[in-house]
Design a protein around this motif. Sequence first.
Motif, PDB file in Angstrom:
ATOM      1  N   LEU A 176       1.893   6.099  -7.392  1.00  0.00           N
ATOM      2  CA  LEU A 176       1.150   6.999  -8.019  1.00  0.00           C
ATOM      3  C   LEU A 176       1.588   8.268  -8.253  1.00  0.00           C
ATOM      4  CD1 LEU A 176      -2.159   6.052  -5.778  1.00  0.00           C
ATOM      5  CD2 LEU A 176      -1.493   6.109  -8.911  1.00  0.00           C
ATOM      6  N   GLY A 227       0.802  -1.220   0.149  1.00  0.00           N
ATOM      7  CA  GLY A 227      -0.048  -0.398  -0.088  1.00  0.00           C
ATOM      8  C   GLY A 227       0.922   0.961  -0.121  1.00  0.00           C
ATOM      9  N   GLN A 228       2.085   1.186   0.769  1.00  0.00           N
ATOM     10  CA  GLN A 228       3.095   2.387   0.787  1.00  0.00           C
ATOM     11  C   GLN A 228       3.398   2.319  -0.780  1.00  0.00           C
ATOM     12  OE1 GLN A 228       4.792   1.167   4.018  1.00  0.00           O
ATOM     13  NE2 GLN A 228       4.655   3.180   5.675  1.00  0.00           N
ATOM     14  N   ARG A 247       1.075   4.132  -2.812  1.00  0.00           N
ATOM     15  CA  ARG A 247       0.452   5.445  -2.925  1.00  0.00           C
ATOM     16  C   ARG A 247       1.660   6.462  -2.483  1.00  0.00           C
ATOM     17  NH1 ARG A 247      -0.764   4.398   2.471  1.00  0.00           N
ATOM     18  NH2 ARG A 247       0.770   5.833   3.360  1.00  0.00           N
ATOM     19  N   LEU A 248       2.744   6.023  -2.215  1.00  0.00           N
ATOM     20  CA  LEU A 248       3.461   7.084  -1.826  1.00  0.00           C
ATOM     21  C   LEU A 248       4.745   7.488  -3.304  1.00  0.00           C
ATOM     22  CD1 LEU A 248       5.032   6.223   1.321  1.00  0.00           C
ATOM     23  CD2 LEU A 248       3.186   8.149   0.687  1.00  0.00           C
TER      24      LEU A 248
END
Length: 311
Positions: free
Chosen positions: A190, A182-183, A186-187
């Motif tokens: 994206l 997920g990190q 997101r970081l």
Amino acid sequence: MTSVLYDAPGPRAKRRNVLYTAVFLVVLAALVWWVYSALSDKGQLDWALWKPFFSGSEAYTTYIWPGLQKTLEAAALAMVIALPLGAVLGIARLSDHAWVRVIAAVLVEFFRAIPVLVLMIFGLALFAQYTDVSSDDRPFYAVVTGLVLYNASVLAEIVRAGILSLPKGQSEAALAIGLRKGQLMRLVLLPQSVTVMLPAIVSQLVVIVKDTALGGAVLTFPELLASANTMSGYYGNFIASLTVVAVIYVLINFSLTSFAHWLEGRLRRGKKSTGTVLGAQDVADIAGTAATGADPAGHPSGIGDLNRTKK
């Protein structure tokens, strides 16, 4: 001067390019003159037909502005819903869980394969049969529903392609310093893929604006083009009305494209770094703060300070 993409043209090529340019301009001028003569012979350039748009505001306040409002409302609402929905579906297609990938793929491929007009008609029937939406509001909801379902599926593919276009080293490096999936998304992925996806996303937003006209043609949705048809019937100036509406569409879509170019340039400038090589201790600090979810400065994630660490 030689470019990295092609060799500079020589004397013959330059003369040939000048000749092609001259021929193209002559053909273009002849085409413009032919169109002008045809319109003039049919009386479509008479001042009486164009007068409503240059003297007084009745044509704008009665027909154009109300239709433009409906067009912008439907397009804006569809954009607000389709953008995040498309992003979610695009990311879901890259999930490690097979059942998530399959469901997202089925939804995307299904709605992407159906014409947007069919989705609008289906939405109109759906709202008429199973909701209490008034008959005056049904065309608006049907248009927005069709635009959202179709364009969200297209945007999902744009998001997926943008993320997959990044080098695999980006993901490997992020996972190597301890980031979770997920990190990573997101970081790392994206934020970088937004710049790659932006031109295609803006092109799809332009499609949303133009496709609102389908609701006016079939569902009696009072958008800009439908208002122009009513206006041309009142003034008897079909060509003039369509020309004015075409200019308005061009201005709206050109504004969207110009904003996208400005935003893309700003994002690219914001991503420039010093190119400083990180030391072993810097990498260890980043990995440790990313794993704990906090850093010495109190930020929620240490990876967010990567650029500051470089400096």
